[in-house]
Design a protein around this motif. Sequence first.
Motif, PDB file in Angstrom:
ATOM      1  N   LEU A 184      31.484  29.558  47.718  1.00  0.00           N
ATOM      2  CA  LEU A 184      32.933  29.506  47.547  1.00  0.00           C
ATOM      3  C   LEU A 184      33.642  30.210  48.685  1.00  0.00           C
ATOM      4  CD1 LEU A 184      33.597  30.110  43.791  1.00  0.00           C
ATOM      5  CD2 LEU A 184      34.118  28.113  45.114  1.00  0.00           C
ATOM      6  N   ASN A 185      33.068  31.373  49.041  1.00  0.00           N
ATOM      7  CA  ASN A 185      33.598  32.156  50.143  1.00  0.00           C
ATOM      8  C   ASN A 185      33.727  31.310  51.410  1.00  0.00           C
ATOM      9  OD1 ASN A 185      33.973  34.203  52.100  1.00  0.00           O
ATOM     10  ND2 ASN A 185      32.897  35.655  50.823  1.00  0.00           N
ATOM     11  N   GLN A 186      32.604  30.646  51.748  1.00  0.00           N
ATOM     12  CA  GLN A 186      32.603  29.866  52.982  1.00  0.00           C
ATOM     13  C   GLN A 186      33.547  28.697  52.915  1.00  0.00           C
ATOM     14  OE1 GLN A 186      28.637  28.854  53.877  1.00  0.00           O
ATOM     15  NE2 GLN A 186      28.065  30.966  54.292  1.00  0.00           N
ATOM     16  N   ASP A 200      43.123  33.192  39.367  1.00  0.00           N
ATOM     17  CA  ASP A 200      42.713  34.578  39.574  1.00  0.00           C
ATOM     18  C   ASP A 200      41.346  34.658  40.201  1.00  0.00           C
ATOM     19  OD1 ASP A 200      44.341  35.688  36.593  1.00  0.00           O
ATOM     20  OD2 ASP A 200      44.926  35.909  38.694  1.00  0.00           O
ATOM     21  N   ASP A 201      40.433  33.788  39.755  1.00  0.00           N
ATOM     22  CA  ASP A 201      39.104  33.780  40.348  1.00  0.00           C
ATOM     23  C   ASP A 201      39.178  33.496  41.834  1.00  0.00           C
ATOM     24  OD1 ASP A 201      37.719  32.079  37.504  1.00  0.00           O
ATOM     25  OD2 ASP A 201      37.832  34.211  37.963  1.00  0.00           O
ATOM     26  N   ILE A 202      39.977  32.472  42.176  1.00  0.00           N
ATOM     27  CA  ILE A 202      40.102  32.127  43.598  1.00  0.00           C
ATOM     28  C   ILE A 202      40.695  33.294  44.359  1.00  0.00           C
ATOM     29  CG2 ILE A 202      41.210  30.555  45.195  1.00  0.00           C
ATOM     30  CD1 ILE A 202      39.065  29.236  43.722  1.00  0.00           C
ATOM     31  N   GLU A 203      41.622  34.000  43.703  1.00  0.00           N
ATOM     32  CA  GLU A 203      42.210  35.123  44.437  1.00  0.00           C
ATOM     33  C   GLU A 203      41.198  36.222  44.681  1.00  0.00           C
ATOM     34  OE1 GLU A 203      45.880  36.461  42.787  1.00  0.00           O
ATOM     35  OE2 GLU A 203      46.869  34.576  43.290  1.00  0.00           O
ATOM     36  N   THR A 204      40.267  36.448  43.737  1.00  0.00           N
ATOM     37  CA  THR A 204      39.234  37.453  44.013  1.00  0.00           C
ATOM     38  C   THR A 204      38.361  37.016  45.179  1.00  0.00           C
ATOM     39  OG1 THR A 204      38.142  36.508  42.112  1.00  0.00           O
ATOM     40  CG2 THR A 204      38.913  38.751  41.883  1.00  0.00           C
ATOM     41  N   ILE A 205      38.055  35.723  45.239  1.00  0.00           N
ATOM     42  CA  ILE A 205      37.263  35.244  46.378  1.00  0.00           C
ATOM     43  C   ILE A 205      38.031  35.450  47.682  1.00  0.00           C
ATOM     44  CG2 ILE A 205      36.299  33.194  47.457  1.00  0.00           C
ATOM     45  CD1 ILE A 205      34.601  33.711  45.271  1.00  0.00           C
ATOM     46  N   LEU A 206      39.323  35.132  47.658  1.00  0.00           N
ATOM     47  CA  LEU A 206      40.119  35.290  48.880  1.00  0.00           C
ATOM     48  C   LEU A 206      40.205  36.755  49.266  1.00  0.00           C
ATOM     49  CD1 LEU A 206      42.805  32.625  48.132  1.00  0.00           C
ATOM     50  CD2 LEU A 206      41.250  32.608  50.032  1.00  0.00           C
ATOM     51  N   ASN A 207      40.230  37.643  48.270  1.00  0.00           N
ATOM     52  CA  ASN A 207      40.232  39.070  48.601  1.00  0.00           C
ATOM     53  C   ASN A 207      38.976  39.469  49.332  1.00  0.00           C
ATOM     54  OD1 ASN A 207      42.724  39.655  47.649  1.00  0.00           O
ATOM     55  ND2 ASN A 207      42.028  40.341  45.635  1.00  0.00           N
TER      56      ASN A 207
END
Lengths: 316, 539
Positions: A180-182, A233-240
């Motif tokens: 997901l990060n990549q 929210d999940d995506i935002e944790t990944i973006l963090n």
Amino acid sequence: MAEVKVKKEANLSDPAEVENRIKELCHQFPQGITDQVIQNDLPHLEPQQRAMAINKLLSLGQLDLLRNSSGLLYRLKDSQSTSKMKGSDNQEKLVYQIIEDAGNKGIWSRDIRFKSNLPLTEINKILKNLESKKLIKAVKSVAASKKKVYMLYNLQPDRSVTGGAWYSDQDFESEFVEVLNQQCFKFLQSKAEAARDSKQSPMVQRNSSFATSHEVWKYICELGISKVDLSMDDIETILNTLIYDGKVEMTVIAAKEGTVGSVDGQMKLYRGVNAVIQPTGLVKTPCGLCPVFEDCHEGGEISPSSCIYMTEWLDF
Amino acid sequence: MTAQEVRLCGLLLHEHFGEVVEKVGTHLLRSGAQNLRTIIHETGLSVDLVKKSLMVLVQHGACLFSSGRKGPGSPTEYRSGCDRILRILRYPRYIYTAKTLYGDTGELVVEELLQRGHMTMSGTVKTVADRLTQNMEEGRSMDYSEVSSAFSKLVETHFLQRCPNPAAGATPAAPGTPAAPASAIPPTPESFPDCYKVPHMTLVGRGKRQLAAEDGEDQRNAKRQKMDSEAHGDEGIYWQVNFERFHLHFRDQAIISAVANKLDQTSSEIVRTMLRMSEVTTSPAATCTKPLSANEIFRSLPASYNIPRPILDQYLTLLVDDPMEFVGKAGESGGGMYVVNLHRALANLARATLESVVQERFGSRSARIFRLLLRKRHLEQKQVEDFAMIPAKEAKDMLYTLLSQNLVQLQEIPKTPDYAPSRTFYLYTVNQLPTARMLLQNCYKTVANLIERRLFESKESKRLLEKSQRIEAILASLQASGAEPEQLTEVEEMITAPEKQQLDALKLHINKLDSAENQVDETIFLLESYVNSTATSTG
């Protein structure tokens, strides 16, 4: 007229008839009936008989005893659950009810003990019994790995117990997070590239290289790499995590309530950035990365003159 | 000065000035201010040698002397500082910068001054002209005026400065005269009003080419004597290289390249213009440059960058909004007043350096944890795991490794007066300044290691090097006397193929080690500037 009366009176003396009457009343009032209602309906019924009938129905598991602000409520249990409890005794039913009350957060065995006041051995036996009947299940909590919480079999465990989208079976899915990060990073980077190549005025360039968290979320959902549904929210944790990698920067802007993706009148914007400096000079030498740097001095066993890392590096 | 610094200074002194000077220098570094007698006694060298070494050190500005502790009458004391000696490491960078800015002439001027320490303008001009003439074709020679003009340009932009006159600073008070007491601190060059004034010099002529012929030598020697005895009107005015100015230049370059990396070329050009405009108006220790209005910046942009005014404004706004905070807005007059935040830029660059070291050494996940702690200051272990999205076991492992290397610190916050471990919060944190200092010491140790390895490698192949030198000398003499090709090849074959290979490998190694020293020096420069900037702002 008289016949009805006689019938009614005939009903009163038969306990089974009393129970049926009560059940019919329950059908009439699906949300539950109080003692008062039964009394009104069967005014000549003695309290003792009434209590006996109610107790019989309760023990048969056909009535549910609830309490509300005005007193006790009796409600008809649906037939499905009644069939389930056939053959179980009172204690099991009690434990089952406690677990049911815990909802999808589950309840720990010690808490069951407190609520039911049953000894530990009994509890364990009952729990095993219920589990074999497939009425409850044990879910390992992700916070404390030794703790087991019990909940009804067909309930989905709550996020706080399982850890949410990142945990599958108590295992942190690092590969999933990495992927997901990549993907997020590639999306942001390509957006930044497109903005840079568009050769417009710098302000427009910068603004078009931003992506809101909502856009990233939509992109990831469309990619379909996730089996689980991911929230914003999940995506935002990944973006963090990407911010902590130094690859992405974030700004918050004020947005009108109601625009897509805005939370509390703000929107978070992310954009890919380049590194500020090249890898620094120190790490281009073997000493910068040496694991035994502290032990190295001239004349010792580990010294610059005899350093094997340097020899390898020089011959590279 | 730390042990690492002293070790590095010792190695540098040894390489540049020899063993005796190294002994005296390291002794001074370790023991602080001492007078001549003590130095002689403790180093065990002869009076002559000690005097000469002190002369060399003073000539290069590495050693300062002042009257002793007991008052003006006691013997002078000598003290030495690490900083000046560590600059020796940076000489190649200074020379290269001079070359890019002022061409070959500037490069040679700076090189001469670095080698000699202090020199008069006339002396420098002559030597440089001679050297340049050496490399030119036959019949052409370098005019002194060209070299003088290059010298003046260097002085105008403050790259060279006059040496402070020691007599003026430490005048022994004549009895009865209410003269100023001898100052304890040696005067800085800037305290002289004529610091950057080029003296009027009568120096006319051209560079002399060195002739290899024997008969020319005697003539040349005689001529040289005559030339030296001529006065050129600038006696007693000695010049030295202004290291601070070069450092400001390097710092500006670092900021500009960081902006170019982060944003784009045009932004970096704008920042370059701003820095150039504030070159001589900003003091070295300033937190930010003097405010410049957008109008001024627009006028001073290089002609090749034809950007319209509104676009320039947009770029400036973008620079101000950037999280790195290179540029700040100081007001609205004149179309917007902008400053370059020097200290903040240095802090950001130092932080990027720390992050890069952690990344290369421990991996990108540890770097993620490190950056996370830098941003969020204090975090518990569980929070670190959650924010960084790293499985608990691995996160714990990485945190402990970083802790053992002292890159991350642990802060205990007790809940109860007895520090019971089960009832205490343990928070991880990163302190940027102490970590930067620690890395700086590591850099010094690294450079010392590289130098030692280089010396070791040359020592190992000493025999081979000597042989190759002898053969080269023979070849040169044969060629000069016009030998035949067969003789030349015969001499060349005296070096066998594996030996040649070994020589090539050795050359490669030494070059690699040399360039590595320069690269580590860049890191040293960034970290030193950052540490110094915080010292001046808080102190």
